[in-house]
Design a protein around this motif. Structure first.
Motif, PDB file in Angstrom:
ATOM      1  N   SER A  10      44.268  54.941 -58.489  1.00  0.00           N
ATOM      2  CA  SER A  10      43.519  55.886 -59.169  1.00  0.00           C
ATOM      3  C   SER A  10      42.588  55.073 -59.862  1.00  0.00           C
ATOM      4  O   SER A  10      42.586  54.034 -60.148  1.00  0.00           O
ATOM      5  CB  SER A  10      44.398  57.082 -61.023  1.00  0.00           C
ATOM      6  OG  SER A  10      44.832  55.872 -61.203  1.00  0.00           O
ATOM      7  N   THR A  37      41.176  58.044 -55.697  1.00  0.00           N
ATOM      8  CA  THR A  37      40.516  59.117 -56.385  1.00  0.00           C
ATOM      9  C   THR A  37      38.862  58.457 -56.715  1.00  0.00           C
ATOM     10  O   THR A  37      38.559  57.504 -55.809  1.00  0.00           O
ATOM     11  CB  THR A  37      41.031  59.195 -57.521  1.00  0.00           C
ATOM     12  OG1 THR A  37      40.520  58.317 -57.925  1.00  0.00           O
ATOM     13  CG2 THR A  37      42.795  59.140 -57.660  1.00  0.00           C
ATOM     14  N   VAL A  84      51.984  55.780 -56.954  1.00  0.00           N
ATOM     15  CA  VAL A  84      50.850  55.480 -57.945  1.00  0.00           C
ATOM     16  C   VAL A  84      50.164  55.028 -58.860  1.00  0.00           C
ATOM     17  O   VAL A  84      50.428  54.389 -59.749  1.00  0.00           O
ATOM     18  CB  VAL A  84      50.935  57.309 -58.761  1.00  0.00           C
ATOM     19  CG1 VAL A  84      48.893  57.491 -58.994  1.00  0.00           C
ATOM     20  CG2 VAL A  84      51.170  58.565 -58.058  1.00  0.00           C
ATOM     21  N   ILE A  91      45.608  61.248 -64.217  1.00  0.00           N
ATOM     22  CA  ILE A  91      46.750  61.579 -63.084  1.00  0.00           C
ATOM     23  C   ILE A  91      47.800  62.423 -63.581  1.00  0.00           C
ATOM     24  O   ILE A  91      48.223  62.923 -63.529  1.00  0.00           O
ATOM     25  CB  ILE A  91      46.216  60.322 -62.524  1.00  0.00           C
ATOM     26  CG1 ILE A  91      46.757  60.996 -60.801  1.00  0.00           C
ATOM     27  CG2 ILE A  91      47.211  59.338 -62.249  1.00  0.00           C
ATOM     28  CD1 ILE A  91      46.265  60.620 -59.571  1.00  0.00           C
ATOM     29  N   ALA A 104      43.706  63.325 -54.187  1.00  0.00           N
ATOM     30  CA  ALA A 104      45.054  62.757 -54.972  1.00  0.00           C
ATOM     31  C   ALA A 104      46.330  63.806 -55.860  1.00  0.00           C
ATOM     32  O   ALA A 104      47.951  63.374 -55.290  1.00  0.00           O
ATOM     33  CB  ALA A 104      44.911  61.227 -55.836  1.00  0.00           C
ATOM     34  N   THR A 105      45.553  64.549 -56.580  1.00  0.00           N
ATOM     35  CA  THR A 105      46.747  65.469 -57.613  1.00  0.00           C
ATOM     36  C   THR A 105      48.171  66.889 -56.045  1.00  0.00           C
ATOM     37  O   THR A 105      48.285  66.664 -56.222  1.00  0.00           O
ATOM     38  CB  THR A 105      46.195  65.922 -58.358  1.00  0.00           C
ATOM     39  OG1 THR A 105      44.919  66.891 -57.893  1.00  0.00           O
ATOM     40  CG2 THR A 105      45.632  64.890 -59.358  1.00  0.00           C
TER      41      THR A 105
END
Length: 418
Positions: A10, A37, A84, A91, A104-105
């Motif tokens: 991220s 991200t 992560v 995030i 990503a999420t």
């Protein structure tokens, strides 16, 4: 077949360390697939990660070729561990609240595999109540969270929030990959609690540190307790998903993430706070409470009168918090006390077990000289005394004692233990 990690990077200045992390994981024989991200692409490029992973780098939820094959579902399930790193405050907030608004999420919401989050952010963002609340929720959901490092930050401030060094992250990844796999793959997120078991939905009440019993405005009666063991136990309980209330005597320790802390000074204040926190599923009474207090503390500093004789101090006994809980109308289902002894450790602990009405007594020998004693030190060697006998543990770091004890507590509170 090599073990596989799905690395989600991220956006944050620490993203550049993800390149070194990939190199270290590959060197250990771990296959890595990377997801960036949109913000992360401002710090590292898909090309650099692709060269190091020797794989495609993913950054778009709506990649038509992949999505015709339900690509985000496949990506989320093909790895053995999802990492992560860095995990920004943004995030972490999305993960805690189930938001899936990018690749990503969406992967994190769809995965059935263990998840490791490695936070990195400004010190004030780390300590913000919203971030700490999100971290507590993630731990309760079974996400493993590494503590960030202390140090100077890119913004010029100093404190907790630096991304741990890639070598430390790689070691943690190896540890998590070595854990036994779960029998039910759909329970991977719910049950993945590191080594400490699951206390999700349970309220654990913990006391820690000394008490200070005033003699006059500048003097008090106390002991050498640092509070380190109790705070370590509170941190372990929070990592295991419990709702944790920590009643702390006067110590200079940082509140563990996800823990509700109540600061007190005297034994009577500690007892009042403990009773106000009930009901609890388990109470772990670690605090080294002063046995006595001055009957009438002076309102002004007591002066020497030149006679060579000490000022007379009339002492009275303090309330016994463990014994009070042992016979309380709201007695916790599991009641654990601590016994700091200097001789006949097991004998005194067994006597205390019966007298206080506790389920377990965690006994330790604190007879070392100042500076060498368990009290204030980093290690502890304990004996768990119960009606079933005595369980002796080797000398361990206090955080390891805490993890081991909380695993035992989780087992005792599990439905299968009834």
């Amino acid at each position: 077949m090599p073990q596989r990690v799905l690395l989600i990077v991220s956006g944050g200045i620490a993203a550049y360390k993800s390149l070194e992390l990939v190199r270290l994981l590959r060197k250990r024989g771990i296959a890595v697939r990377a997801v960036l991200t949109r913000s992360a692409k401002q710090f590292v490029t898909p090309l650099s990660l692709g060269v190091l992973t020797e794989d495609q780098v993913y950054d778009d939820l709506f990649d038509l070729k992949a999505e015709c094959e339900i690509g985000h579902i496949q990506l989320s399930r093909q790895a053995d561990l999802v990492v992560v790193a860095p995990a920004t405050a943004n995030i972490l907030a999305k993960m805690a609240n189930g938001i899936a608004d990018d690749l990503a999420t969406t992967l994190l919401l769809a995965t059935d595999k263990p998840v490791l989050a490695v936070p990195a952010m400004n010190v004030r963002m780390w300590h913000h109540k919203a971030t700490q609340r999100n971290l507590a929720q993630l731990r309760a959901d079974g996400v493993h969270v590494m503590e960030p490092d202390d140090g100077e930050m890119a913004c010029g401030e100093y404190g907790k929030g630096r991304l741990p060094e890639p070598e430390a992250i790689a070691v943690e990844v190896e540890r998590l990959l070595a854990l036994p796999s779960r029998a039910d793959p759909l329970a991977g997120q719910q049950d993945f609690m590191g080594d400490t078991g699951s206390l999700a939905g349970q309220h654990v009440l913990i006391t820690a540190g000394p008490t200070h019993e005033p003699i006059d405005p500048v003097r008090y009666i106390a002991n050498r307790s640092s509070g380190k063991q109790g705070f370590a136990i509170a941190a372990a309980a929070a990592r295991a998903g419990a709702r944790v209330t920590l009643v702390a005597g006067p110590v200079q320790l940082q509140t563990p993430a996800g823990v509700i802390r109540i600061d007190v000074e005297t034994a009577r204040e500690m007892l009042s706070a403990v009773e106000a926190a009930l009901p609890a599923d388990a109470a772990i009474i670690v605090a080294a409470v002063a046995d006595w207090r001055v009957a009438d503390a002076a309102g002004q500093k007591i002066k020497k009168d030149g006679s060579g004789q000490p000022a007379p101090l009339a002492l009275v006994e303090n309330p016994d918090i463990l014994a009070t809980l042992g016979h309380h109308a709201q007695r916790p289902k599991l009641l654990v006390g601590f016994a700091a002894e200097t001789e006949k450790v097991a004998d005194h602990a067994q006597a205390k077990l019966a007298k206080k009405g506790a389920d377990w007594i965690v006994a330790n020998d604190v007879s070392g000289a100042p500076g060498e004693s368990v009290m204030g030190g980093e290690d502890n060697a304990v004996q768990i005394v119960s009606a079933q006998g005595i369980e002796c543990w080797p000398r361990l770091p206090k955080h390891a004692v805490a993890d081991k004890l909380i695993a035992k507590v989780a087992h005792a509170l599990s439905p299968s233990a009834d």
